[in-house]
Design a protein around this motif. Sequence first.
Motif, PDB file in Angstrom:
ATOM      1  N   GLY A  24      17.181  -3.773  -4.644  1.00 43.47           N
ATOM      2  CA  GLY A  24      16.617  -2.434  -4.520  1.00 43.47           C
ATOM      3  C   GLY A  24      15.105  -2.475  -4.590  1.00 43.47           C
ATOM      4  O   GLY A  24      14.481  -3.509  -4.344  1.00 43.47           O
ATOM      5  N   GLY A  25      14.550  -1.332  -4.936  1.00 36.87           N
ATOM      6  CA  GLY A  25      13.095  -1.221  -5.073  1.00 36.87           C
ATOM      7  C   GLY A  25      12.680  -1.482  -6.512  1.00 36.87           C
ATOM      8  O   GLY A  25      13.402  -2.131  -7.283  1.00 36.87           O
ATOM      9  N   SER A  26      11.537  -0.915  -6.856  1.00 38.63           N
ATOM     10  CA  SER A  26      10.996  -1.117  -8.197  1.00 38.63           C
ATOM     11  C   SER A  26      11.908  -0.498  -9.263  1.00 38.63           C
ATOM     12  O   SER A  26      12.204  -1.137 -10.286  1.00 38.63           O
ATOM     13  N   ASP A  27      12.352   0.728  -9.032  1.00 34.43           N
ATOM     14  CA  ASP A  27      13.182   1.417 -10.036  1.00 34.43           C
ATOM     15  C   ASP A  27      14.439   0.604 -10.353  1.00 34.43           C
ATOM     16  O   ASP A  27      14.788   0.405 -11.521  1.00 34.43           O
TER      17      ASP A  27
ATOM     18  N   LYS B  38      15.666   1.962   3.828  1.00 32.91           N
ATOM     19  CA  LYS B  38      14.470   2.638   3.285  1.00 32.91           C
ATOM     20  C   LYS B  38      13.226   1.984   3.823  1.00 32.91           C
ATOM     21  O   LYS B  38      13.225   0.792   4.120  1.00 32.91           O
ATOM     22  N   ARG B  39      12.145   2.786   3.876  1.00 35.38           N
ATOM     23  CA  ARG B  39      10.894   2.224   4.380  1.00 35.38           C
ATOM     24  C   ARG B  39       9.910   1.915   3.252  1.00 35.38           C
ATOM     25  O   ARG B  39       8.784   1.519   3.486  1.00 35.38           O
ATOM     26  N   THR B  40      10.352   2.099   2.020  1.00 37.36           N
ATOM     27  CA  THR B  40       9.421   1.880   0.907  1.00 37.36           C
ATOM     28  C   THR B  40       9.398   0.414   0.478  1.00 37.36           C
ATOM     29  O   THR B  40      10.342  -0.341   0.719  1.00 37.36           O
TER      30      THR B  40
ATOM     31  N   PRO C 164       1.501   0.187  -6.619  1.00 35.26           N
ATOM     32  CA  PRO C 164       1.794   0.110  -8.057  1.00 35.26           C
ATOM     33  C   PRO C 164       3.271  -0.182  -8.360  1.00 35.26           C
ATOM     34  O   PRO C 164       3.576  -0.851  -9.346  1.00 35.26           O
ATOM     35  N   TYR C 165       4.166   0.316  -7.502  1.00 43.53           N
ATOM     36  CA  TYR C 165       5.593   0.029  -7.710  1.00 43.53           C
ATOM     37  C   TYR C 165       5.868  -1.467  -7.518  1.00 43.53           C
ATOM     38  O   TYR C 165       6.688  -2.050  -8.215  1.00 43.53           O
ATOM     39  N   CYS C 166       5.166  -2.059  -6.555  1.00 43.16           N
ATOM     40  CA  CYS C 166       5.328  -3.503  -6.307  1.00 43.16           C
ATOM     41  C   CYS C 166       4.814  -4.295  -7.490  1.00 43.16           C
ATOM     42  O   CYS C 166       5.423  -5.273  -7.924  1.00 43.16           O
ATOM     43  N   ARG C 167       3.692  -3.834  -8.047  1.00 39.49           N
ATOM     44  CA  ARG C 167       3.112  -4.497  -9.217  1.00 39.49           C
ATOM     45  C   ARG C 167       4.115  -4.471 -10.366  1.00 39.49           C
ATOM     46  O   ARG C 167       4.298  -5.442 -11.080  1.00 39.49           O
ATOM     47  N   ARG C 168       4.782  -3.345 -10.514  1.00 38.17           N
ATOM     48  CA  ARG C 168       5.751  -3.187 -11.596  1.00 38.17           C
ATOM     49  C   ARG C 168       6.943  -4.138 -11.387  1.00 38.17           C
ATOM     50  O   ARG C 168       7.405  -4.787 -12.326  1.00 38.17           O
ATOM     51  N   ALA C 169       7.406  -4.239 -10.142  1.00 38.21           N
ATOM     52  CA  ALA C 169       8.536  -5.147  -9.861  1.00 38.21           C
ATOM     53  C   ALA C 169       8.113  -6.599 -10.111  1.00 38.21           C
ATOM     54  O   ALA C 169       8.872  -7.388 -10.686  1.00 38.21           O
TER      55      ALA C 169
ATOM     56  N   SER D  26       6.505  -6.730  -0.370  1.00 33.07           N
ATOM     57  CA  SER D  26       5.601  -5.988  -1.231  1.00 33.07           C
ATOM     58  C   SER D  26       4.343  -5.592  -0.460  1.00 33.07           C
ATOM     59  O   SER D  26       4.146  -5.979   0.692  1.00 33.07           O
ATOM     60  N   LYS D  27       3.499  -4.782  -1.103  1.00 33.89           N
ATOM     61  CA  LYS D  27       2.140  -4.542  -0.591  1.00 33.89           C
ATOM     62  C   LYS D  27       1.197  -4.731  -1.775  1.00 33.89           C
ATOM     63  O   LYS D  27       1.529  -4.301  -2.893  1.00 33.89           O
ATOM     64  N   THR D  28       0.062  -5.368  -1.535  1.00 31.50           N
ATOM     65  CA  THR D  28      -0.808  -5.778  -2.644  1.00 31.50           C
ATOM     66  C   THR D  28      -1.292  -4.596  -3.488  1.00 31.50           C
ATOM     67  O   THR D  28      -1.453  -4.722  -4.689  1.00 31.50           O
TER      68      THR D  28
HETATM   69  N1  LIG Z   1      11.109   4.699  -5.951  1.00 30.10           N
HETATM   70  C1  LIG Z   1      10.550   3.664  -5.143  1.00 30.10           C
HETATM   71  C2  LIG Z   1       9.082   4.004  -4.875  1.00 30.10           C
HETATM   72  C3  LIG Z   1       8.390   3.004  -3.946  1.00 30.10           C
HETATM   73  C4  LIG Z   1       7.233   3.624  -3.178  1.00 30.10           C
HETATM   74  O1  LIG Z   1       7.085   4.865  -3.108  1.00 30.10           O
HETATM   75  N2  LIG Z   1       6.402   2.767  -2.580  1.00 30.10           N
HETATM   76  C5  LIG Z   1       5.332   3.219  -1.720  1.00 30.10           C
HETATM   77  C6  LIG Z   1       4.115   2.298  -1.872  1.00 30.10           C
HETATM   78  S1  LIG Z   1       3.437   2.310  -3.496  1.00 30.10           S
HETATM   79  C7  LIG Z   1       5.740   3.063  -0.258  1.00 30.10           C
HETATM   80  O2  LIG Z   1       6.530   2.208   0.084  1.00 30.10           O
HETATM   81  N3  LIG Z   1       5.192   3.898   0.639  1.00 30.10           N
HETATM   82  C8  LIG Z   1       5.457   3.757   2.062  1.00 30.10           C
HETATM   83  C9  LIG Z   1       4.757   2.610   2.701  1.00 30.10           C
HETATM   84  O3  LIG Z   1       3.906   1.938   2.073  1.00 30.10           O
HETATM   85  O4  LIG Z   1       5.038   2.357   3.875  1.00 30.10           O
HETATM   86  C10 LIG Z   1      10.731   2.331  -5.871  1.00 30.10           C
HETATM   87  O5  LIG Z   1      11.113   2.360  -7.045  1.00 30.10           O
HETATM   88  O6  LIG Z   1      10.565   1.270  -5.262  1.00 30.10           O
END
Ligand SMILES: N[C@@H](CCC(=O)N[C@@H](CS)C(=O)NCC(=O)O)C(=O)O
Length: 131
Positions: free
Chosen positions: A103-106, A89-91, A49-54, A44-46
């Motif tokens: 997976g990710g937040s979604d 994925k890099r997210t 917002p997607y991390c907060r949701r997860a 996660s990253k602090t």
């Molecule tokens: N659809 C993705 C969206 C996640 C997303 O866009 N996260 C952003 C941070 S809020 C991210 O990883 N950006 C690239 C990075 O921080 O390196 C999900 O549901 O997890």
Amino acid sequence: MKVTMMMVMMVLAISVYLDSASAASSVGEFVDKTINNNKIATFSKTYCPYCRRAKAVFKELNQVPYVVELDERDDGSKIQDVLVNIVGKRTVPQVFINGKHLGGSDETVEAYESGLLAKLLGIETVDHDDL
Ligand SMILES: N[C@@H](CCC(=O)N[C@@H](CS)C(=O)NCC(=O)O)C(=O)O
């Protein structure tokens, strides 16, 4: 003298290469252990917002995930490099349940709403709040 200098440079270059290779493998080991030694592992990253949701999903389920906040670590971007190879994925967030990538937040919210997440965790399904 020139040969000595060249040899010193070569030894230095090799030692820098070995250092970075060993750092990369220890980051890989850390990621593997984090995924495999925790029922719920979340990268996660602090501020994300997607991390907060997860993370809110697990709070709803009264579960405490093991969370690695990448932005709070010097090796955060190296961990992200390793994760790209695992999940493609890099997210963030990236969530793992019982050693398997969810997976990710979604995907986490989707699995919460469908009841799959409760099933994977072996817990009772609870009434869903909107997240
Ligand atoms: N659809 C993705 C969206 C996640 C997303 O866009 N996260 C952003 C941070 S809020 C991210 O990883 N950006 C690239 C990075 O921080 O390196 C999900 O549901 O997890």
